[in-house]
Write a protein that holds these residues in place. Sequence first.
Motif, PDB file in Angstrom:
ATOM      1  N   ASN A  38       0.733  -1.146   0.044  1.00  0.00           N
ATOM      2  CA  ASN A  38       0.114  -0.026   0.060  1.00  0.00           C
ATOM      3  C   ASN A  38       0.947   1.154   0.142  1.00  0.00           C
ATOM      4  OD1 ASN A  38      -2.664  -1.206   0.052  1.00  0.00           O
ATOM      5  ND2 ASN A  38      -2.232  -1.594   2.431  1.00  0.00           N
ATOM      6  N   TYR A  39       2.141   1.136   0.490  1.00  0.00           N
ATOM      7  CA  TYR A  39       2.969   2.336   0.414  1.00  0.00           C
ATOM      8  C   TYR A  39       3.666   2.537  -0.885  1.00  0.00           C
ATOM      9  CZ  TYR A  39       2.752   1.983   5.906  1.00  0.00           C
ATOM     10  OH  TYR A  39       2.349   1.955   6.939  1.00  0.00           O
ATOM     11  N   GLN A  40       3.449   1.985  -1.991  1.00  0.00           N
ATOM     12  CA  GLN A  40       4.429   2.027  -3.143  1.00  0.00           C
ATOM     13  C   GLN A  40       3.698   3.173  -3.733  1.00  0.00           C
ATOM     14  OE1 GLN A  40       7.014  -0.203  -4.534  1.00  0.00           O
ATOM     15  NE2 GLN A  40       7.007  -0.197  -2.247  1.00  0.00           N
ATOM     16  N   GLY A  73       8.130  -3.615  -2.814  1.00  0.00           N
ATOM     17  CA  GLY A  73       7.862  -3.360  -1.307  1.00  0.00           C
ATOM     18  C   GLY A  73       9.324  -3.522  -0.791  1.00  0.00           C
ATOM     19  N   VAL A  74       9.347  -3.879   0.420  1.00  0.00           N
ATOM     20  CA  VAL A  74      10.740  -4.123   1.023  1.00  0.00           C
ATOM     21  C   VAL A  74      11.148  -5.500   1.248  1.00  0.00           C
ATOM     22  CG1 VAL A  74      10.649  -1.902   2.005  1.00  0.00           C
ATOM     23  CG2 VAL A  74      10.000  -3.837   3.388  1.00  0.00           C
ATOM     24  N   ASP A  75      12.661  -5.530   1.706  1.00  0.00           N
ATOM     25  CA  ASP A  75      13.206  -6.902   1.463  1.00  0.00           C
ATOM     26  C   ASP A  75      12.545  -8.089   2.326  1.00  0.00           C
ATOM     27  OD1 ASP A  75      14.029  -5.988   3.953  1.00  0.00           O
ATOM     28  OD2 ASP A  75      16.141  -6.008   3.237  1.00  0.00           O
ATOM     29  N   GLY A  98      15.443  -1.794   2.161  1.00  0.00           N
ATOM     30  CA  GLY A  98      15.309  -2.783   3.402  1.00  0.00           C
ATOM     31  C   GLY A  98      14.392  -1.934   4.250  1.00  0.00           C
ATOM     32  N   CYS A  99      13.929  -2.645   5.396  1.00  0.00           N
ATOM     33  CA  CYS A  99      13.349  -1.882   6.681  1.00  0.00           C
ATOM     34  C   CYS A  99      14.233  -1.790   7.762  1.00  0.00           C
ATOM     35  CB  CYS A  99      12.161  -2.931   6.712  1.00  0.00           C
ATOM     36  SG  CYS A  99      11.215  -2.296   8.366  1.00  0.00           S
ATOM     37  N   PRO A 100      14.526  -0.322   8.025  1.00  0.00           N
ATOM     38  CA  PRO A 100      15.411  -0.369   8.935  1.00  0.00           C
ATOM     39  C   PRO A 100      14.831  -0.796  10.368  1.00  0.00           C
ATOM     40  CG  PRO A 100      14.951   1.743   7.794  1.00  0.00           C
ATOM     41  CD  PRO A 100      14.035   0.799   7.276  1.00  0.00           C
ATOM     42  N   MET A 101      13.601  -1.059  10.928  1.00  0.00           N
ATOM     43  CA  MET A 101      13.319  -1.756  12.016  1.00  0.00           C
ATOM     44  C   MET A 101      13.549  -3.176  11.941  1.00  0.00           C
ATOM     45  SD  MET A 101       9.315  -2.015  13.871  1.00  0.00           S
ATOM     46  CE  MET A 101       8.389  -2.272  12.348  1.00  0.00           C
ATOM     47  N   ALA A 102      13.484  -3.885  10.775  1.00  0.00           N
ATOM     48  CA  ALA A 102      13.679  -5.119  10.666  1.00  0.00           C
ATOM     49  C   ALA A 102      15.253  -5.616  11.146  1.00  0.00           C
ATOM     50  CB  ALA A 102      13.385  -5.764   9.196  1.00  0.00           C
ATOM     51  N   VAL A 126       6.097  -9.387  11.296  1.00  0.00           N
ATOM     52  CA  VAL A 126       6.516  -9.964   9.975  1.00  0.00           C
ATOM     53  C   VAL A 126       7.789  -9.078   9.285  1.00  0.00           C
ATOM     54  CG1 VAL A 126       4.811  -8.689   8.436  1.00  0.00           C
ATOM     55  CG2 VAL A 126       5.613 -11.128   7.917  1.00  0.00           C
ATOM     56  N   ASN A 127       7.854  -7.750  10.100  1.00  0.00           N
ATOM     57  CA  ASN A 127       9.068  -6.823   9.622  1.00  0.00           C
ATOM     58  C   ASN A 127      10.395  -7.271  10.531  1.00  0.00           C
ATOM     59  OD1 ASN A 127       6.715  -5.507   9.301  1.00  0.00           O
ATOM     60  ND2 ASN A 127       7.549  -3.787   9.155  1.00  0.00           N
ATOM     61  N   THR A 128      10.665  -8.403  10.103  1.00  0.00           N
ATOM     62  CA  THR A 128      11.964  -9.105  10.688  1.00  0.00           C
ATOM     63  C   THR A 128      12.747  -9.917   9.484  1.00  0.00           C
ATOM     64  OG1 THR A 128      10.513 -10.898  11.495  1.00  0.00           O
ATOM     65  CG2 THR A 128      11.286  -9.404  13.125  1.00  0.00           C
ATOM     66  N   TYR A 183      11.662  -0.020  16.425  1.00  0.00           N
ATOM     67  CA  TYR A 183      10.842   0.874  16.045  1.00  0.00           C
ATOM     68  C   TYR A 183      10.695   1.345  14.881  1.00  0.00           C
ATOM     69  CZ  TYR A 183      14.399   4.349  16.826  1.00  0.00           C
ATOM     70  OH  TYR A 183      15.583   4.910  16.616  1.00  0.00           O
ATOM     71  N   CYS A 184       9.647   1.718  13.916  1.00  0.00           N
ATOM     72  CA  CYS A 184       9.615   2.170  12.802  1.00  0.00           C
ATOM     73  C   CYS A 184      10.145   3.707  12.650  1.00  0.00           C
ATOM     74  CB  CYS A 184       8.313   2.083  12.185  1.00  0.00           C
ATOM     75  SG  CYS A 184       8.160   2.915  10.552  1.00  0.00           S
ATOM     76  N   ILE A 185      11.237   3.941  11.995  1.00  0.00           N
ATOM     77  CA  ILE A 185      11.859   5.376  11.999  1.00  0.00           C
ATOM     78  C   ILE A 185      10.554   6.412  11.414  1.00  0.00           C
ATOM     79  CG2 ILE A 185      14.327   4.782  12.040  1.00  0.00           C
ATOM     80  CD1 ILE A 185      14.054   5.166   9.010  1.00  0.00           C
ATOM     81  N   PRO A 211      -0.673   1.176  14.218  1.00  0.00           N
ATOM     82  CA  PRO A 211      -0.115   0.617  15.320  1.00  0.00           C
ATOM     83  C   PRO A 211       1.421   0.797  15.714  1.00  0.00           C
ATOM     84  CG  PRO A 211      -0.921  -1.009  14.188  1.00  0.00           C
ATOM     85  CD  PRO A 211      -1.098  -0.028  13.499  1.00  0.00           C
ATOM     86  N   GLU A 212       2.263   0.922  14.625  1.00  0.00           N
ATOM     87  CA  GLU A 212       3.546   1.488  14.738  1.00  0.00           C
ATOM     88  C   GLU A 212       3.820   2.757  15.320  1.00  0.00           C
ATOM     89  OE1 GLU A 212       5.750   0.685  11.194  1.00  0.00           O
ATOM     90  OE2 GLU A 212       4.941  -1.413  10.881  1.00  0.00           O
ATOM     91  N   CYS A 213       2.702   3.569  15.558  1.00  0.00           N
ATOM     92  CA  CYS A 213       3.088   5.064  16.183  1.00  0.00           C
ATOM     93  C   CYS A 213       3.096   4.868  17.574  1.00  0.00           C
ATOM     94  CB  CYS A 213       1.835   5.851  15.883  1.00  0.00           C
ATOM     95  SG  CYS A 213       1.295   6.250  14.041  1.00  0.00           S
ATOM     96  N   VAL A 271       7.423   9.619   5.364  1.00  0.00           N
ATOM     97  CA  VAL A 271       7.828   9.063   4.087  1.00  0.00           C
ATOM     98  C   VAL A 271       8.888   7.860   4.395  1.00  0.00           C
ATOM     99  CG1 VAL A 271       8.976   9.503   1.755  1.00  0.00           C
ATOM    100  CG2 VAL A 271       7.526  11.292   2.989  1.00  0.00           C
ATOM    101  N   CYS A 272       8.565   6.781   3.911  1.00  0.00           N
ATOM    102  CA  CYS A 272       9.582   5.603   3.829  1.00  0.00           C
ATOM    103  C   CYS A 272      10.187   5.440   2.611  1.00  0.00           C
ATOM    104  CB  CYS A 272       8.847   4.322   4.125  1.00  0.00           C
ATOM    105  SG  CYS A 272       9.833   2.793   4.170  1.00  0.00           S
ATOM    106  N   THR A 273      11.604   5.903   2.901  1.00  0.00           N
ATOM    107  CA  THR A 273      12.334   6.094   1.573  1.00  0.00           C
ATOM    108  C   THR A 273      12.669   4.565   0.966  1.00  0.00           C
ATOM    109  OG1 THR A 273      14.340   6.049   2.950  1.00  0.00           O
ATOM    110  CG2 THR A 273      13.589   8.202   2.183  1.00  0.00           C
TER     111      THR A 273
HETATM  112 FE1  SF4 Z   1       9.923  -0.504   7.783  1.00  0.00          FE
HETATM  113 FE2  SF4 Z   1       8.573   1.621   8.656  1.00  0.00          FE
HETATM  114 FE3  SF4 Z   1       9.273   1.686   5.892  1.00  0.00          FE
HETATM  115 FE4  SF4 Z   1       7.309   0.053   7.215  1.00  0.00          FE
HETATM  116  S1  SF4 Z   1       7.313   2.227   7.061  1.00  0.00           S
HETATM  117  S2  SF4 Z   1       8.886  -0.567   5.675  1.00  0.00           S
HETATM  118  S3  SF4 Z   1       8.114  -0.590   9.214  1.00  0.00           S
HETATM  119  S4  SF4 Z   1      10.840   1.465   7.900  1.00  0.00           S
END
Ligand code: SF4
Length: 315
Positions: A38-40, A73-75, A98-102, A126-128, A183-185, A211-213, A271-273
């Motif tokens: 959904n973020y694409q 999406g991300v890895d 990638g996902c920094p939180m993972a 699942v973000n692992t 946490y999600c940045i 819920p990541e807030c 914004v998730c780069t």
């Molecule tokens: Fe990871 Fe946050 Fe980006 Fe989702 S929004 S992919 S949790 S960095």
Amino acid sequence: MDSLSVRDIGDITMDNNGIIKKILELKEQRDAIILAHNYQEGPVQDVADLIGDSLELSRAAASLDGSVIVFCGVDFMAETAAILSPQKKVLLPAHDAGCPMAEMVTAAEVRSARERFPGAAVVAYVNTTAEVKAESDICCTSANAVKVVSSLEEDQVLFVPDRNLARYVARFTKKQVIPWEGYCIVHDMITVADVTLARQGHPGAEVIVHPECRPEVIDAADYVFSTSGMIRHVCEGEKPAYIIGTEIGILYRMQKECPGKSCYPLSDRAVCTNMKKTSLALVLQSLESLSPQVTVPEHVAHRARKAIDRMLAVK
Ligand code: SF4
Ligand code: 13P
């Protein structure tokens, strides 16, 4: 409307027409299916066969036909698809998404935490990484985290890596939920001041957050949903206006699929780069070259698959 959106060529805008035409031709030739989170970016969503949240995309990866999955999406999402569909070639067009939180928890850290909490079940968001999933008892996404934790026999749960989702889940269970300090940045930097400002800017609009807030942002909001849960809620809701507390890419699909509703970002900085690294050009390149491929070694995959399958079995 089902929030897992199935597209056909008729929905596609005529921008980037040549690339889109080639993508669609190659998709057929390669027997490929394009999944997008959904973020694409909008144009990437428009060429996707399916758009969804992490849970919907995992279910799709497990159940859909096709020889190739192009994962926009991300890895960790592509890894999950590779674990669930080892017979398919899974491509991640933006190899470095990638996902920094993972990255905030490792398999070795989970092993040593198990020694500290021997009676606890380990729940991996699942973000692992696949390695962390392999060390866990069960996975969850933002859409099913409460159900997953409630389904466990253990009274103590070590929840990795998102401290905010862990604390959100703890509100709905008597179990002792031990949050990891990840946490999600993108979501963690949203503040209560953002909520106050957005409410002032759009009086009467409903505030919906992911819920990541942070807990205090969740307290200041009206509703909490996964990304697809947000879309469903807005489409079905009676209010004319909504303030959306998640990554801003969701607004493209929301505005397209929820006509007549006004949707505003809670924070323009959300914004998730990494989610923005995928482009139509990369999708095309990936279909042409059948790369970059994401693979998970079977000795890791078979253990991670148990944790994901156990999650998918939770009703
Ligand atoms: Fe990871 Fe946050 Fe980006 Fe989702 S929004 S992919 S949790 S960095
Ligand atoms: P959803 O599963 O709600 O789509 O969330 C995924 C994600 O990465 C949120 O930051």
